[in-house]
Write a protein that holds these residues in place. Structure first.
Motif, PDB file in Angstrom:
ATOM      1  N   GLY A  10       9.051   8.642  15.358  1.00 43.91           N
ATOM      2  CA  GLY A  10       8.911   8.189  14.118  1.00 43.91           C
ATOM      3  C   GLY A  10       7.910   9.281  13.306  1.00 43.91           C
ATOM      4  O   GLY A  10       6.791   9.152  13.907  1.00 43.91           O
ATOM      5  N   GLY A  12       7.224   8.892  10.123  1.00 39.24           N
ATOM      6  CA  GLY A  12       6.653   8.375   8.824  1.00 39.24           C
ATOM      7  C   GLY A  12       5.266   8.656   8.500  1.00 39.24           C
ATOM      8  O   GLY A  12       4.579   9.173   9.402  1.00 39.24           O
ATOM      9  N   LEU A  34      14.256  10.396  13.513  1.00 37.59           N
ATOM     10  CA  LEU A  34      15.718  10.027  13.462  1.00 37.59           C
ATOM     11  C   LEU A  34      16.177  10.895  12.449  1.00 37.59           C
ATOM     12  O   LEU A  34      17.236  11.415  12.511  1.00 37.59           O
ATOM     13  CB  LEU A  34      15.755   8.466  13.296  1.00 37.59           C
ATOM     14  N   LEU A  46      13.858   4.820   3.873  1.00 38.70           N
ATOM     15  CA  LEU A  46      13.607   3.419   3.615  1.00 38.70           C
ATOM     16  C   LEU A  46      14.271   2.662   2.749  1.00 38.70           C
ATOM     17  O   LEU A  46      13.711   1.681   2.053  1.00 38.70           O
ATOM     18  CB  LEU A  46      12.227   3.342   3.363  1.00 38.70           C
ATOM     19  N   PHE A  48      14.659   3.518  -0.328  1.00 39.59           N
ATOM     20  CA  PHE A  48      14.079   3.581  -1.707  1.00 39.59           C
ATOM     21  C   PHE A  48      15.099   4.429  -2.542  1.00 39.59           C
ATOM     22  O   PHE A  48      15.596   5.442  -2.162  1.00 39.59           O
ATOM     23  CB  PHE A  48      12.865   3.960  -1.834  1.00 39.59           C
ATOM     24  N   ALA A  55       0.327   1.852  -2.902  1.00 44.16           N
ATOM     25  CA  ALA A  55      -1.263   1.660  -3.152  1.00 44.16           C
ATOM     26  C   ALA A  55      -2.145   1.971  -1.889  1.00 44.16           C
ATOM     27  O   ALA A  55      -1.887   1.502  -0.843  1.00 44.16           O
ATOM     28  CB  ALA A  55      -1.559   0.206  -3.445  1.00 44.16           C
ATOM     29  N   ARG A 116       4.554   8.021  -1.694  1.00 42.61           N
ATOM     30  CA  ARG A 116       4.879   7.976  -0.030  1.00 42.61           C
ATOM     31  C   ARG A 116       5.258   9.390   0.686  1.00 42.61           C
ATOM     32  O   ARG A 116       4.739   9.836   1.555  1.00 42.61           O
ATOM     33  CB  ARG A 116       5.528   6.847   0.210  1.00 42.61           C
ATOM     34  N   HIS A 139      16.534  13.274  15.877  1.00 41.80           N
ATOM     35  CA  HIS A 139      16.288  12.811  16.926  1.00 41.80           C
ATOM     36  C   HIS A 139      16.168  11.186  17.248  1.00 41.80           C
ATOM     37  O   HIS A 139      15.314  10.976  16.914  1.00 41.80           O
ATOM     38  CB  HIS A 139      15.371  13.366  18.071  1.00 41.80           C
ATOM     39  N   LEU A 302      12.951  -8.729   2.440  1.00 43.95           N
ATOM     40  CA  LEU A 302      11.350  -8.794   2.944  1.00 43.95           C
ATOM     41  C   LEU A 302      11.178  -9.124   4.347  1.00 43.95           C
ATOM     42  O   LEU A 302      11.538 -10.482   4.426  1.00 43.95           O
ATOM     43  CB  LEU A 302      10.501  -8.968   1.954  1.00 43.95           C
ATOM     44  N   GLY A 320       1.768   0.660  13.305  1.00 46.43           N
ATOM     45  CA  GLY A 320       2.359   0.454  11.956  1.00 46.43           C
ATOM     46  C   GLY A 320       3.380  -0.692  12.041  1.00 46.43           C
ATOM     47  O   GLY A 320       3.445  -1.659  12.529  1.00 46.43           O
ATOM     48  N   GLY A 333       0.594  -2.678   4.012  1.00 49.14           N
ATOM     49  CA  GLY A 333       1.469  -2.347   5.237  1.00 49.14           C
ATOM     50  C   GLY A 333       1.183  -0.973   5.621  1.00 49.14           C
ATOM     51  O   GLY A 333       0.649  -0.940   6.866  1.00 49.14           O
ATOM     52  N   ASN A 335      -1.339   1.118   4.808  1.00 47.19           N
ATOM     53  CA  ASN A 335      -2.862   1.032   5.054  1.00 47.19           C
ATOM     54  C   ASN A 335      -3.328   0.508   6.396  1.00 47.19           C
ATOM     55  O   ASN A 335      -4.066   0.872   7.021  1.00 47.19           O
ATOM     56  CB  ASN A 335      -3.717   0.447   3.948  1.00 47.19           C
TER      57      ASN A 335
END
Ligand code: FAD
Length: 401
Positions: A10, A12, A34, A46, A48, A55, A116, A139, A302, A320, A333, A335
């Protein structure tokens, strides 16, 4: 001594930071992601609709600072917007619209709005400069044997997928896997078969939908950029965080039943709902756009995930959202995920044996991540209703007199 082979699953924000920490220790680092490289892609991760802003708090900032790349934090902070207070918008008992600015910290510390995608890009750019890091996109981790220290991936480019060509499978060896592959972590799933893991997941009775508030006609922010804006509605709320392009990313959070009612409502009833509960929002997002965004953008759930342990032996550890996906109401999350990376590498530095280091990480981190998950749930009530309580009015009175 042969460098340790550390594989990060990952890419991210949390995985990218973990790879940076591992590379700084001299490990031979491979990152498997991925999706395609977000620096070259126009797709948004994600679910979005556009790259969301988050934040970024002191917790995340300290973790980026401790990565040991002096200019990295400056690069990130330059692209953030300070949010020193929350601005609570509501109508008082006489129907007057109140805008109440409530400072986050008596010592003047503040949160920052960060894109992000931008944060992720900065971290990936830094990784790409390091000789001991290899980045593999498209991958997908499909299996792992954490005793034999082997993992399997499906590799499929966009071109292969379009042409209907089957994904290729590859096998790799590793010394340590760091799973940072998000809430639906494949690393965690495979680790469960080895570690005696307790696992708990809960979908809370809340959906969210994202809206965009464009800049004004004079290309300025429509509302104060240095606030996190909240329109509390009792059992639901609307929030807005500023972007550098002078737009705001807004989110409606509401129980499933409220979403169901709004999905069935006419456009004018939908706008009426906003006018009634979220004063002045329709002055800033016009009615047609508001309805269109509500109908077009996904209505997403959520999830709250707790598990323990966060590691297996000396070969696997999760960080994470993979280890603790929390609801977003504390803005912690990502942070907390970044902080987990800092704490994991502190443990690895302070223990000779990797197995002992990972066990120490689980021991300290599990209770802290469970605590932030619980606080985040409690803060939903705070944001959607308590922010207009007498307590805040009294506190404001004391601050001002
Ligand atoms: P992710 O960002 O989920 O990244 C995981 C990566 O792993 C992805 O790139 C994915 O493609 C990859 N991956 C998945 N499966 C595989 C596989 N099998 N093989 C290889 N790669 C894989 N947090 C904050 O700190 N502040 C906020 O203000 C905030 N606001 C939020 C608002 C909303 C509406 C939501 C939903 C979340 C918010 N969060 C916030 C939480 C934050 O988005 C997450 O905590 C953060 O993105 C987690 O980062 P991560 O790197 O752990 O996981």
């Amino acid at each position: 001594m042969t460098p340790r082979k550390t594989v990060v699953i990952g890419a991210g924000p949390v995985g990218a930071l973990a790879a940076l920490y591992a590379a700084n220790r001299g490990d031979d680092v491979a990152v498997y992601e991925l999706r395609s490289d977000l620096r070259e892609s126009t797709t948004t991760p994600l679910n979005f609709t556009k790259s969301i802003n988050l934040a970024l708090s002191q917790r995340g900032i300290e973790a980026i600072l401790a990565a040991g790349h002096p200019l990295l934090l400056d690069t990130v902070l330059q692209e953030t917007i300070p949010m020193a207070a929350r601005m609570v918008h509501y109508r008082n008992a006489l129907g007057k619209v109140i805008e109440d600015s409530q400072q986050y910290d008596v010592h003047g510390r503040f949160q920052r709005a960060v894109d992000r995608g931008l944060l992720n890009r900065v971290l990936l750019d830094e990784l790409a400069k390091m000789d001991n890091v290899k980045l593999f996109f498209q991958h997908k981790l499909t299996g792992a044997d954490f005793r034999r220290k082997k993992a399997w991936f499906e590799v499929q480019s966009d071109r292969d997928a379009v042409a209907g060509r089957r994904a290729q499978e590859i096998e790799i060896d590793f010394d340590l896997v760091i799973g940072a592959d998000g809430a639906h972590s494949s690393t965690r799933y495979h680790m469960m078969k080895y570690a005696l893991m307790d696992y708990q997941q809960e979908y809370i009775d809340c959906l969210w939908c994202e809206f965009s508030m464009t800049p004004s006609t004079t290309d300025d922010y429509r509302i104060s950029p240095n606030h996190l804006h909240i329109w509390p509605g009792g059992s639901f709320m609307f929030i807005a965080l500023p972007n550098l392009d002078k737009s705001f990313t807004c989110t409606l959070f509401a129980p499933v039943a409220t979403f169901t009612d709004l999905e069935k409502a006419s456009d004018s009833d939908l706008v009426h709902f906003f006018d009634k509960h979220f004063p002045n929002v329709t002055d800033h997002i016009d009615s047609a756009s508001l309805s269109a965004q509500f109908r077009r953008n996904p209505h997403l759930p959520l999830i709250n995930i707790k598990c323990s342990p966060h590691h297996f032996s000396d070969s696997a550890v999760i960080v994470g959202d993979a280890a603790n996906a929390i609801v977003p109401f504390y803005g912690q999350g990502m942070n907390a995920g970044l902080e987990s990376v800092r704490i994991l590498f502190e443990a690895l530095d302070n223990h000779e044996s990797p197995a002992e280091a990972l066990a120490a990480y689980t021991k300290t981190r599990t209770k802290d991540t469970h605590a932030i998950a619980d606080l985040a749930l409690v803060n939903y009530k705070e944001m959607r209703s308590s922010v207009t309580s007498r307590f805040y009015k009294l506190r404001k009175y004391i601050e001002e007199t």
